[in-house]
Design an enzyme around this catalytic site. Structure first.
Site, mmCIF file in Angstrom:
data_model
loop_
_atom_site.group_PDB
_atom_site.id
_atom_site.type_symbol
_atom_site.label_atom_id
_atom_site.label_comp_id
_atom_site.label_asym_id
_atom_site.label_seq_id
_atom_site.Cartn_x
_atom_site.Cartn_y
_atom_site.Cartn_z
ATOM 1 N N GLU A 260 0.576 -1.197 -0.002
ATOM 2 C CA GLU A 260 0.238 -0.155 0.071
ATOM 3 C C GLU A 260 0.901 1.170 -0.018
ATOM 4 O O GLU A 260 0.989 1.689 1.077
ATOM 5 C CB GLU A 260 -1.050 0.088 1.159
ATOM 6 C CG GLU A 260 -1.843 -1.103 1.435
ATOM 7 C CD GLU A 260 -3.007 -1.464 2.261
ATOM 8 O OE1 GLU A 260 -3.395 -1.786 2.204
ATOM 9 O OE2 GLU A 260 -2.427 -0.522 3.349
ATOM 10 N N GLU B 52 -5.207 -8.159 -0.079
ATOM 11 C CA GLU B 52 -6.117 -8.360 1.096
ATOM 12 C C GLU B 52 -7.935 -8.038 0.804
ATOM 13 O O GLU B 52 -8.134 -7.672 -0.474
ATOM 14 C CB GLU B 52 -5.839 -7.214 2.274
ATOM 15 C CG GLU B 52 -4.259 -7.477 2.942
ATOM 16 C CD GLU B 52 -4.125 -5.822 3.213
ATOM 17 O OE1 GLU B 52 -2.817 -6.263 3.357
ATOM 18 O OE2 GLU B 52 -4.748 -5.709 3.919
#
Length: 666
Positions: free
Chosen positions: A162, A266
């Site tokens: 991220e 995720e």
């Protein structure tokens, strides 16, 4: 002679080619096609140090259980900055490398794919423009690549989780440089890259495509945000599923265009979300991942997204079975409704017509599923009769094959209400008599009376089963007879019968355990209400850190209520009351005669009379005293250098009164 040379050249080529053949390097497409069911080992290695974020140190048996339950890959989020030198050559601590390698080897030795990444290394994402940090990050991946270069091709590197706070150009450059570094020692190691911000699908499809034949694209999705991460509303309508399908289709189109397979690194939904919606949510993600050919890794962190109960070697089976035992051939869309006061009806559809039989399983809250009936393979309905009232019932439909694995629907629950009027319960102090102030009041000693009367909790179960197992408040046993009231969601509360023995001002100490500070609560006692209290950060669910605040209390028997206002979540140990101001002292007052001016670096406090105050005190919003200044003139200047932005309290204190003023330091 020419024939001999040709044979020799062919032999050399064969000899040179043998190592490549023997290694059997897997391609990105082959790897993703085999990675059907994945899980994250979250909140374990990505804390500042292993174990800092509430989960115990990783154990080898985790991987036995991952393998046994049917997972075939594990993503291991890993933070490096606390174990990585800050000056050249930026050496990784040997003990940390050894520990990470040990855990990776546990997974590889069981035939699992393992994804190792850089996770929560904010230093590179927040300050990428610093050349020293760029060199440090390249050194990090150089050392990882060297240490793991001889590992199985089931080990996959993920460069950066991220890349928030980076521009697209910075993230693209970071990935390009890291891949170049890795390729010096790992020419065919599979590498995962991700787009900017929180790693969403838009970031991936707009990222620069690495000039490399062994890369995998990754995106994360908890969509929709308000449901998946905040637990608001419900989810699962046709429109909801179609919106998610459209997102997946966009990523699939990108994947086909660039011939790059995709990892869904995720996904999940927070445990406070509506149960039935949450089960549909997990099922939809698994079905869409299979349909579009993505490798899905559910987020499991031991907390709000807990799937694996690591210390007890057990699972949230409702979610785990969706992840490993369901498919697009499972019974579809089980629907529950009440026929009569004690009858629940189930309905579903079967996507195929070759089931050998169908099992109906049911459980109540906290119990395990029991098979209540076996039906023909073409059945699409069932009625469950003579059920006790006032309970939640959970159902799932299982397609059974004699010579193949069973296929599970997602579970759904229904509440069977009682239609007999219920009298309000008697409210009784937990210890048999009102709790005394001053003194220590344990948070778990709320009154006896039940949901809506002496407490309110978001669900009807004490998830730990500790101390008061039949009541909804979650209570954790932290050993040595100590308990914490835990998982305190906004809007929840507990009430206590108390007796204040003496009127006056009290200082209250509240030990709190919180990974991330900022959650808030307030206390009311009779007609007195505290300020909003802010939980501190101490990176633990069990180790506490105290906050203090004050309240003015009247004497006598009263009701005390603790109300939880905002997240992040925190756990509360007790409230300790100490009387600090006799009742002859005038309570704290607000007074507009105190004038405050602010500059960037100081507060200028003025009042008209020299004897208005003997001293000036500055407090944090939680009641912690920051500084005390004697008053010898009608104007004081207070430096704010080093103070964090936020709300503070200034008090002008004399022998008979306190004048209080709230300020905000930007």
């Amino acid at each position: 002679m020419q024939h001999i040379k040709l044979h020799i050249n062919k032999l050399i080529l064969i000899i040179l080619f043998i190592p490549l053949l023997s290694r059997g390097q897997i391609s990105p497409q082959e790897a993703i096609s085999q990675m059907k069911k994945g899980i994250n080992m979250g909140n374990t290695l990505e804390g500042p140090n292993e174990g800092d974020w509430g989960n115990p140190p990783a154990q080898e048996y985790y991987f036995d259980l991952y393998k046994k339950e049917g997972f075939n890959f594990v993503r291991i989020p890993t933070r490096w900055d606390k174990h990585l030198g800050t000056t050249s050559p930026f050496v990784i601590t040997e003990s940390w490398l050894n520990r990470v390698e040990q855990i990776v080897d546990w997974g590889l030795s069981r035939g699992l794919f393992i994804i190792l990444n850089s996770h929560h290394d904010s230093w590179i994402k927040d300050t990428y423009s610093n050349p020293v940090n760029q060199a440090r990050f390249d050194s990090l991946w150089s050392q990882i690549a060297i240490r793991f270069k001889d590992k199985s091709d089931h080990l996959i590197f993920e460069i950066c989780n991220e890349p928030v706070n980076m521009t697209k150009a910075q993230a693209d450059e970071m990935h390009k440089n890291a891949i170049k570094v890795i390729r010096r020692t790992n020419p065919t190691r599979l590498i995962v890259f991700q787009g900017i911000d929180w790693g969403g699908s838009d970031g991936l499809i707009n990222a620069a495509i690495p000039e490399d034949n062994y890369v995998i694209g990754s995106f994360h999705s908890y969509d929709p945000y308000l449901f998946g991460l905040e637990g608001q509303g419900t989810w699962g309508t046709t429109a909801d599923i179609n919106a998610l399908r459209a997102k997946f289709q966009t990523v699939k189109d990108w994947s086909v265009l660039h011939n790059i397979p995709v990892l869904l690194g995720e996904f999940g939904s927070i445990k406070t979300a509506d149960y039935n919606s949450r089960m549909k949510h997990y099922k939809a993600y698994m079905e869409l991942s299979a349909s579009f050919g993505f490798a899905p890794a559910a987020w499991d962190d031991g907390g709000d997204f807990r799937i694996f109960y690591r210390q007890t070697e057990s699972w949230d089976n409702d979610i785990k079975d969706i992840l490993v035992n369901s498919s697009d051939l499972s019974p579809v869309s089980p629907h529950l409704w009440l026929l009569q006061d004690t009858i629940v009806k189930l309905g579903w559809t079967n996507p195929v017509n070759d089931y050998d039989s169908i099992f109906i399983e049911r459980k109540t809250l906290g119990a395990t599923y029991l098979r209540v009936d076996t039906l023909p393979g073409n059945a699409t309905g069932f009625e469950d009769l003579n059920l006790p009232q006032s309970k939640d019932y959970y159902y799932r439909v299982i397609a059974h094959y004699t010579n193949a694995p069973d296929l599970y629907s997602y579970p759904q629950k229904i509440f069977l209400p009682t239609y007999v009027p219920v009298q309000p319960p008697a409210i009784l102090p937990y210890t048999g008599q009102p709790l005394s102030i001053p003194g220590k009041i344990e948070a778990e000693y709320f009154d006896i009376g039940g949901e809506g009367y002496t407490y309110h909790d978001s669900d009807s179960k004490n998830i730990t089963g500790e101390l008061r197992p039949d009541e909804g408040v979650d209570i954790y046993n932290v050993g040595n007879g100590a308990y914490l009231v835990a998982d305190n969601y906004p809007g929840e509360w507990e009430s206590y019968s108390v007796e204040v023995t003496q009127k006056g001002q009290y200082e209250i100490t509240a030990p709190i355990a919180a990974f991330e500070g900022g959650g808030t609560f307030k206390v009311t006692i009779g007609n007195s209400e505290s300020a909003t209290i802010v939980a501190p950060t101490n990176y633990s669910w069990t180790k506490t850190k105290p906050v203090t605040f004050t309240m003015n209390l009247e004497a006598g028997k009263q009701t005390m209520r603790i109300t939880y206002l905002t997240k992040p979540l925190f756990n509360l140990d007790y409230l300790d009351f100490v009387r600090i101001v006799p009742d002859k002292i005038t309570p704290v007052q607000r007074n507009n005669s105190v004038q405050i001016q602010q500059t960037r670096q100081e507060l200028i406090v003025q009042w008209p009379e020299i004897h208005l105050a003997d001293q000036l005190k500055l407090f944090s919003i939680t009641g912690s005293e920051i500084k005390t200044i004697p008053v010898d003139k009608t104007e004081l200047r207070i430096s704010t250098s080093g103070l964090h932005s936020g709300v503070y309290i200034i008090q002008a204190i004399s022998e008979k009164q306190k004048l209080s003023k709230k300020i905000i330091i930007p």
